[in-house]
Design a protein around this motif. Structure first.
Motif, mmCIF file in Angstrom:
data_model
loop_
_atom_site.group_PDB
_atom_site.id
_atom_site.type_symbol
_atom_site.label_atom_id
_atom_site.label_comp_id
_atom_site.label_asym_id
_atom_site.label_seq_id
_atom_site.Cartn_x
_atom_site.Cartn_y
_atom_site.Cartn_z
ATOM 1 N N GLU A 65 1.299 -4.084 -11.048
ATOM 2 C CA GLU A 65 1.719 -5.092 -10.075
ATOM 3 C C GLU A 65 3.239 -5.160 -9.975
ATOM 4 O O GLU A 65 3.793 -5.283 -8.873
ATOM 5 N N VAL A 66 3.912 -5.065 -11.114
ATOM 6 C CA VAL A 66 5.374 -5.035 -11.098
ATOM 7 C C VAL A 66 5.866 -3.842 -10.287
ATOM 8 O O VAL A 66 6.793 -3.955 -9.474
ATOM 9 N N GLY A 67 5.250 -2.680 -10.496
ATOM 10 C CA GLY A 67 5.652 -1.486 -9.766
ATOM 11 C C GLY A 67 5.468 -1.631 -8.268
ATOM 12 O O GLY A 67 6.325 -1.200 -7.474
ATOM 13 N N LEU A 68 4.350 -2.248 -7.860
ATOM 14 C CA LEU A 68 4.115 -2.479 -6.433
ATOM 15 C C LEU A 68 5.181 -3.395 -5.854
ATOM 16 O O LEU A 68 5.772 -3.109 -4.802
ATOM 17 N N ARG A 69 5.439 -4.500 -6.538
ATOM 18 C CA ARG A 69 6.428 -5.455 -6.032
ATOM 19 C C ARG A 69 7.825 -4.851 -6.022
ATOM 20 O O ARG A 69 8.624 -5.129 -5.113
ATOM 21 N N ASP A 120 16.171 -2.522 4.385
ATOM 22 C CA ASP A 120 15.874 -3.189 5.656
ATOM 23 C C ASP A 120 14.556 -2.738 6.268
ATOM 24 O O ASP A 120 14.387 -2.741 7.485
ATOM 25 N N HIS A 121 13.601 -2.404 5.411
ATOM 26 C CA HIS A 121 12.231 -2.109 5.832
ATOM 27 C C HIS A 121 11.353 -3.141 5.130
ATOM 28 O O HIS A 121 10.868 -2.917 4.020
ATOM 29 N N ARG A 122 11.152 -4.274 5.804
ATOM 30 C CA ARG A 122 10.591 -5.472 5.177
ATOM 31 C C ARG A 122 9.155 -5.703 5.621
ATOM 32 O O ARG A 122 8.879 -5.792 6.819
ATOM 33 N N TYR A 123 8.271 -5.832 4.637
ATOM 34 C CA TYR A 123 6.857 -6.070 4.909
ATOM 35 C C TYR A 123 6.310 -7.049 3.891
ATOM 36 O O TYR A 123 6.804 -7.139 2.760
ATOM 37 N N VAL A 147 1.207 -4.486 2.274
ATOM 38 C CA VAL A 147 1.413 -3.227 1.556
ATOM 39 C C VAL A 147 0.279 -3.014 0.560
ATOM 40 O O VAL A 147 -0.285 -1.917 0.451
ATOM 41 N N ARG A 148 -0.101 -4.067 -0.130
ATOM 42 C CA ARG A 148 -1.202 -3.966 -1.087
ATOM 43 C C ARG A 148 -2.497 -3.550 -0.391
ATOM 44 O O ARG A 148 -3.300 -2.793 -0.932
ATOM 45 N N GLY A 149 -2.673 -4.038 0.831
ATOM 46 C CA GLY A 149 -3.888 -3.730 1.572
ATOM 47 C C GLY A 149 -3.914 -2.350 2.200
ATOM 48 O O GLY A 149 -4.927 -1.933 2.765
ATOM 49 N N GLY A 150 -2.799 -1.622 2.114
ATOM 50 C CA GLY A 150 -2.763 -0.258 2.603
ATOM 51 C C GLY A 150 -2.575 -0.110 4.095
ATOM 52 O O GLY A 150 -2.804 0.969 4.647
#
Length: 262
Positions: free
Chosen positions: A60-64, A74-77, A82-85
């Motif tokens: 989870e840390v790696g994903l965040r 400046d590529h903000r989501y 992102v978790r949902g693919g």
């Protein structure tokens, strides 16, 4: 304006036999900030979730961290998207590839940093820059050589200080095309992991930078001036970002434990 750092380094391109960065710890407030960061990380790493669920927390840390690193380009989501693919943005996908691959580069980083930097760029920039530019320096070759000489075999510089300088140099130089900041943040993370400061890769410093984004941008610009005040500003920010990352560990740990009740 051309950046003035590499600050106070000697022995460019040579293995480090003493600590050329030690004087930076004498800058006002830096050593205290680093000490606090170390203490907060140590406290966070005692969270009970890490005893049995450390792998889940690290994932989870790696994903965040990846989402935060892409946002800093400046590529903000939203994290959930992102978790949902559902996010196909190549910068986000590159940041995810980098985050997932760091564990396999930990041992190589202190032995062949130039090779690792090229590999990080290939992972980060695939799909966003020309194939011919992947892994290829576009600027700052001499300073990259100097930085590689500082990293290789360096067991003397405190890990947090070395990581901060690695990050600052790479974010200042932006020596690769495209998402060079993703590479800078990953190289700093590798430094913390390979030197044992964060051996399990649980401190999401990238998220800390994003939380303090105006300070991150300002202090990086200050570092690039090469003045003592500028370098101090960056080092104190870096410690603060590490603290933010450390404070996230128990929150993530609680989320991991919540479904089973502990």
């Amino acid at each position: 304006m051309r950046s003035k750092c590499f600050v106070g380094f000697s022995g460019y391109g040579m293995p480090v036999t003493n600590d050329p960065l030690a004087p930076l710890l004498a800058l006002t407030g830096v050593e205290d900030a680093f000490t606090e960061a170390r203490e907060r990380v140590d406290a966070a790493l005692r969270h009970r979730a890490l005893r049995r669920n450390g792998g889940q927390v690290a994932a989870e840390v790696g994903l965040r961290a990846a989402v935060a690193s892409a946002a800093l380009e400046d590529h903000r989501y939203d994290l959930a998207d992102v978790r949902g693919g559902t996010v196909t943005d190549p910068i986000v996908q590159g940041a995810l590839r980098v985050s997932e691959s760091l564990g396999g580069m930990t041992d190589l980083w202190p032995r062949a940093p130039r090779q690792v930097l090229a590999r990080l760029h290939m992972l980060a920039a695939r799909g966003s820059v020309a194939e011919s530019d992947l892994g290829r320096l576009i600027s700052g070759a001499d300073r990259i050589d100097a930085l590689a000489g500082l990293v290789a075999g360096n067991e003397r510089t405190p890990p947090l200080l070395l990581a901060a300088i690695v990050h600052a140099e790479l974010i200042t130089l932006r020596p690769f095309a495209g998402p060079a900041g993703v590479v800078a943040r990953a190289a700093a993370r590798l430094t913390l992991v390979s030197r044992g400061f964060d051996a399990r890769g649980l401190v999401g410093v990238e998220a800390g930078h994003l939380t303090r984004e105006p300070e991150y941008v300002g202090s990086a610009g200050a570092y690039a001036t090469g003045t003592p005040d500028g370098v101090r500003s960056w080092l104190r920010h870096y410690a603060a970002a590490v603290i933010e990352g450390a404070d996230e560990i128990p929150r993530i740990g609680d989320e991991v434990l919540a479904p089973s009740g502990g």
